[in-house]
Design an enzyme around this catalytic site. Structure first.
Site, PDB file in Angstrom:
ATOM      1  N   HIS A  30       1.617   1.702  -3.646  1.00  0.00           N
ATOM      2  CA  HIS A  30       0.999   2.605  -4.123  1.00  0.00           C
ATOM      3  C   HIS A  30       1.051   3.795  -4.480  1.00  0.00           C
ATOM      4  CE1 HIS A  30      -0.621  -1.628  -5.334  1.00  0.00           C
ATOM      5  NE2 HIS A  30      -0.749  -1.349  -4.382  1.00  0.00           N
ATOM      6  N   THR A  44       0.899  -1.699  -0.188  1.00  0.00           N
ATOM      7  CA  THR A  44       0.008  -0.029  -0.057  1.00  0.00           C
ATOM      8  C   THR A  44       0.786   1.170   0.006  1.00  0.00           C
ATOM      9  OG1 THR A  44      -1.433  -1.598   0.882  1.00  0.00           O
ATOM     10  CG2 THR A  44      -1.892   1.311   1.570  1.00  0.00           C
TER      11      THR A  44
END
Length: 343
Positions: free
Chosen positions: A43, A40
């Site tokens: 990202h 994450t």
């Protein structure tokens, strides 16, 4: 304090001098001992479509997997004090909605996420709600303490599929997949079949408990799994890849009446022939959105206390906070397992 901050859209982040957080209400301030880089975080670092649509407001301090020492507590804090050693739970529930009132705080209707909707832990200090700072044993090495958040997710998947004594495939051997392999061993899974295209990660999977490793580049994983399970298929599979084709292959390898625990996040809609692969198989599917609060933590800390887990081989790099760009490069290239940052 030093902190890694995402200041604007586009790839990358900056190491900057940033104000030490001020506390309110039930918040605690921790001196970060170690933090780990998650997919994450990548990202957000790369500012991809997921990050664009995640409700992130910049500037933001990155990071959500960490452990540290409590150095100050807010005026409403009741259960923690300065000197306590804690790990951080990412989910910050509202405590008022239907889910929160029915034991489902981890999927709260107004869920906020540490390091995504508020400043995170890639810094010397970080603040978090008291209910999300989990006190842990001083015996836990900080590099292990930093990965308890993803480890709890892997352990929860193993609980959901009732792994003891079964044949289970783990699809995707990134850090969470590797943690799932190790947790399955702790739960007494009979055969643990690790599937990935990355040989380095398959070798780690073998070290932490896989009985079989499968590289889809070399062999059709579904056919291989059905063969080694004597034509039956696995009792369950855990997907930690988020790869559409890999997930479909998981259902192809699943026996009738089997279970699927889905952790990985596909980047596009999944197309699957439901009749033969799900409905007629009576396959049971559970989505895994992190840990249950606080059930998953209790199980995980019990396993760690009894030395039933072996997470060390999964942690391949420990870097200084200043070397964060190298850490993100390792994660992007798949040239390591879990990467730890130490302020």
């Amino acid at each position: 304090m030093k902190a890694i901050v995402k200041n604007n859209p586009g790839k990358g982040a900056d190491l900057v001098e940033y104000p030490i957080p001020l506390l309110q209400g039930d918040q605690v301030l921790i001196r970060v001992k170690a933090a780990s880089i998650c997919g994450t975080d990548l990202h957000i670092y790369n500012w991809n479509d997921w990050a664009i649509n995640a409700g992130i407001k910049m500037p933001i301090v990155l990071g959500h997997e960490c452990c540290g020492e409590v150095v100050e507590v807010g005026p409403s804090v009741k259960t923690l004090k300065a000197g306590d050693y804690v790990a951080c739970e990412t989910h910050i529930p509202c405590g008022r909605c239907y889910q929160c009132n029915n034991g489902l705080q981890h999927i709260c209707s107004d869920l906020k996420l540490y390091g995504i909707h508020m400043n995170g832990c890639f810094a010397e200090y970080s603040k978090i709600s008291e209910r999300c700072a989990i006190k842990i044993s001083d015996k836990i090495n900080p590099k292990i303490g930093a990965v308890l958040e993803p480890l709890g997710t892997a352990i929860r998947a193993c609980i959901e599929i009732e792994a003891s004594g079964k044949n289970v495939a783990v699809i995707g051997c990134g850090p969470i997949g590797l943690m799932a392999v190790n947790a399955l061993k702790a739960f007494g899974t009979a055969n643990i079949i690790a599937v990935d295209v990355n040989e380095l990660r398959l070798n780690i999977a073998k070290k932490v408990g896989a009985t079989h490793i499968v590289n889809p580049v070399e062999v059709d994983p579904a056919k291989y799994i059905i063969e080694i399970t004597k034509g039956i298929g696995v009792d369950a599979f855990i997907d930690a890849s988020g790869n559409n084709r890999a997930i479909v292959s998981g259902f192809e390898s699943l026996r009738k009446g089997g279970m699927a625990a889905l952790i990985g996040l596909p980047s596009k809609p999944l197309e699957i022939e439901l009749v033969s692969k799900v409905i007629f198989k009576e396959a049971r599917i559970v989505g895994i959105h992190g840990r249950k609060m606080n059930e998953s933590w209790t199980t995980m800390l019990n396993l760690l206390d009894m030395d039933l887990l072996n997470i060390d081989p999964i942690i391949t790099h420990v870097l200084r906070l200043e070397d964060f760009e190298k850490g993100f490069e390792i994660l992007s290239n798949g040239t390591g397992g879990k990467v730890i940052l130490v302020p």
